[in-house]
Structure formats: structure tokens, C-alpha cells
Design a protein around this motif. Sequence first.
Motif, PDB file in Angstrom:
ATOM      1  N   GLY A  69       0.823  -1.207   0.000  1.00 46.60           N
ATOM      2  CA  GLY A  69       0.000   0.000   0.000  1.00 46.60           C
ATOM      3  C   GLY A  69       0.855   1.253   0.000  1.00 46.60           C
ATOM      4  N   LEU A  70       1.945   1.231   0.778  1.00 48.08           N
ATOM      5  CA  LEU A  70       2.834   2.391   0.857  1.00 48.08           C
ATOM      6  C   LEU A  70       3.467   2.747  -0.473  1.00 48.08           C
ATOM      7  CD1 LEU A  70       4.799   1.743   4.179  1.00 48.08           C
ATOM      8  CD2 LEU A  70       3.244   3.643   3.722  1.00 48.08           C
ATOM      9  N   GLU A  71       3.778   1.735  -1.272  1.00 48.06           N
ATOM     10  CA  GLU A  71       4.478   2.002  -2.536  1.00 48.06           C
ATOM     11  C   GLU A  71       3.534   2.467  -3.646  1.00 48.06           C
ATOM     12  OE1 GLU A  71       4.454  -2.644  -4.177  1.00 48.06           O
ATOM     13  OE2 GLU A  71       6.274  -1.738  -3.381  1.00 48.06           O
TER      14      GLU A  71
ATOM     15  N   GLY B 207      11.513  -7.012   7.273  1.00 46.47           N
ATOM     16  CA  GLY B 207      10.477  -5.987   7.221  1.00 46.47           C
ATOM     17  C   GLY B 207      11.054  -4.651   6.768  1.00 46.47           C
ATOM     18  N   CYS B 208      12.271  -4.344   7.233  1.00 51.52           N
ATOM     19  CA  CYS B 208      12.949  -3.113   6.810  1.00 51.52           C
ATOM     20  C   CYS B 208      13.183  -3.107   5.304  1.00 51.52           C
ATOM     21  CB  CYS B 208      14.291  -2.979   7.528  1.00 51.52           C
ATOM     22  SG  CYS B 208      14.149  -2.425   9.224  1.00 51.52           S
ATOM     23  N   ALA B 209      13.534  -4.263   4.762  1.00 54.39           N
ATOM     24  CA  ALA B 209      13.779  -4.357   3.325  1.00 54.39           C
ATOM     25  C   ALA B 209      12.515  -4.010   2.537  1.00 54.39           C
ATOM     26  CB  ALA B 209      14.256  -5.765   2.970  1.00 54.39           C
TER      27      ALA B 209
ATOM     28  N   ALA C 225       9.414   0.113  -0.589  1.00 53.50           N
ATOM     29  CA  ALA C 225       8.202   0.909  -0.756  1.00 53.50           C
ATOM     30  C   ALA C 225       8.514   2.402  -0.753  1.00 53.50           C
ATOM     31  CB  ALA C 225       7.204   0.583   0.353  1.00 53.50           C
ATOM     32  N   LEU C 226       9.437   2.816   0.134  1.00 54.48           N
ATOM     33  CA  LEU C 226       9.775   4.232   0.229  1.00 54.48           C
ATOM     34  C   LEU C 226      10.552   4.721  -0.993  1.00 54.48           C
ATOM     35  CD1 LEU C 226      10.682   4.372   4.013  1.00 54.48           C
ATOM     36  CD2 LEU C 226       8.711   5.423   2.904  1.00 54.48           C
ATOM     37  N   ARG C 227      11.315   3.844  -1.581  1.00 52.45           N
ATOM     38  CA  ARG C 227      12.003   4.220  -2.815  1.00 52.45           C
ATOM     39  C   ARG C 227      11.004   4.363  -3.970  1.00 52.45           C
ATOM     40  NH1 ARG C 227      16.183   0.868  -0.779  1.00 52.45           N
ATOM     41  NH2 ARG C 227      15.306  -0.971  -1.808  1.00 52.45           N
TER      42      ARG C 227
END
Length: 335
Positions: free
Chosen positions: A265-267, A287-289, A294-296
Amino acid sequence: MFEYIKKKIEKNPSPEKFLNLFHCLNELGDSSLMEQIQNYVTAGTVNKVKLSSSQWSALIFVLLTSEQEMNVFKLKDFVGSQIKADEVLLKLLPVVKAYRSAQLNSCGVTDECCVALASVLTSNPSQLRELNVSGNKLGNSGVKMFSSGLENPHCKLEKLWLRYCEITDEGCAALASALRSNPSHLRELDLSWNKLGDSGLKHLCEGLKDPQCKLEKLSLSSCDVTDEGCVALASVMKPNPSHLRELNLSWNKLRDPGIKLLSTGLENPQCQLEKLWLSDCSVTYHGCAALASALRSNPSHLRELDLTKNQLTDSGVKLLDLYTLKFHIPYGIFS
């Protein structure tokens, strides 16, 4: 004449009638009853005195005709050993309707008052825009009755706090139905520390996905949500336009599978989320990966990310590439 009017007030007429009667007393020069109540209010001792019927009427008159702006009504100021919260709330409903914010939290209010609260929400006009009933044992029965007010077109409530109210998936279904019926006003909803579970969250998300839903802030801390519920949450972030700006999922066992689902959803380019709290959600390097990816993909909106009390490791922190992502990191966020 004075005594005749006071006897009329003692008969507990409708608010409109006793307000007129008090105005008559003022015009005739007898303000003794109002002055007595005003002294109680000023001294903060209303909750220590057993008021008569006429004194309760005088209290309503004093509160409604106060020169102070009617911003925040606090039920705690009027609840004491002499009278239960439900009874106080029922007596002061005309006052609650006139205030912009009603703070009824942790006062001992029960589901018995929820029908009355619903009537406040549906009254036209009602000035109420913020309602806090957290820390009261409303249960599903209370939320169902309360939701009948939320779904009414006259309800203009913008902020609703229901923390620690013993709500389960059954209550969530009622809230979701209300959101679908009247989706355009509520901006903030806090359901933290209730036993919603994944099924309750799914019900809620069905209401949030309505194109007309304007909810911007959603708090679901410690609601027994797992990775299963994250599928529904991810779908809420994808509609165009998506209004959700702040999401608190702390103290839920989302684990890495849940974070991966949430990241879908974030991406999404339609996701406008600005603040995300994931404290103590059993997140690790994997989870960080997913979050970093998604943030990229969608780097322009998220400003604040809370990942405290997780097992990220240094490698997980590095994956998030903190020096290039443009969001605010509160102190100790990875501790």
C-alpha cells in the motif's frame, strides 16, 4: 412571583422552558439561584454537592449563558460520589449539544447513555465536532447504539476517540456501516486498546474504502491485529484519492509478513500517508527491506516513521537509507 417561577423550574420542564423561566427571574432581579451555582462552578465544587432539580436547571442555564466560548465540556468536572456519570450526562445533554468538544473519558459512562449520545449527534443544529468517550465500558452494545447517530446526515462529528471501550469486531461492523452511510465528516478515529482483531479491522476497512470517506488519522494501537489484517489496510491506502495521512499500528504482532503486505500500500502512487507508527510490531531486517523498497517507489509523502522496540539490527537500519529519504525521524526511533 419569584416563588411561583422557582416552583415551575422545580418541575423540571424542557430546557427551552426553564431557560425562559431563568431569563424571567433575571429580568425581575432575582439571580440568587444562578449566583449560587456560579460560585460552585468557579470553585470547582459542583461535583461535591448534591444538587436539587432546580439547581441542575440553574447549572444548565449558567453553562449555556456563560460569556466564555463553548469549546470544551469536561464531564469529570460534574461527576462525584453524589451522582453517577450516566445520570450527570443525561441531565447535561443540552450543554453537550452546545459545545464543540465533549470530553467524557474515564468517567464511568456505560452503554445506557449511548442512545442519548446518538441523539446529540443527530440533533440539528449540534455544535459537537469532537467526542472523547475513551476508558468507558461501552462495549459492542453501546457502540452499536452510538453508531446510529454517526450514520445520520445531521451528524457533523470530526474527531472520535474510543480507546479502552471493550469493543470487538462486532462493534467495528457497526462503525463501518456508519462510515459508509455518512462518510464525509469524520477526520480522526482512535480505536486503540480494543480487541478488534483482524476481522474487526476488515469490517472497518470496508467503511474506509468508500470514495467519500475523508478519514485522515486512524489509531489502532494494541488491537490484536496481525499480518492477516494488513491486507485490508493496504487496500485502504490505494484508492484515488486516498485521504489517510496518519496511521498508528504500534503494539500489534504484524511481523515481517504484515509489514510486507502493508508496504504494497505504501508504494502505491496514490498513498498519501505522512506518519506511520510501527513500534513493537516484531519487525526485523526483512520488514525493513520491504519498507525501504516501498519508500524508494513512493518517496514523496512519508515524513515520520516510528520503528522503536523492534529487532531491526544495523543492517535493517542501513536498508532504510536514512540520509537520502526525506522524512522526519523522531529521537530514539530505532532503539
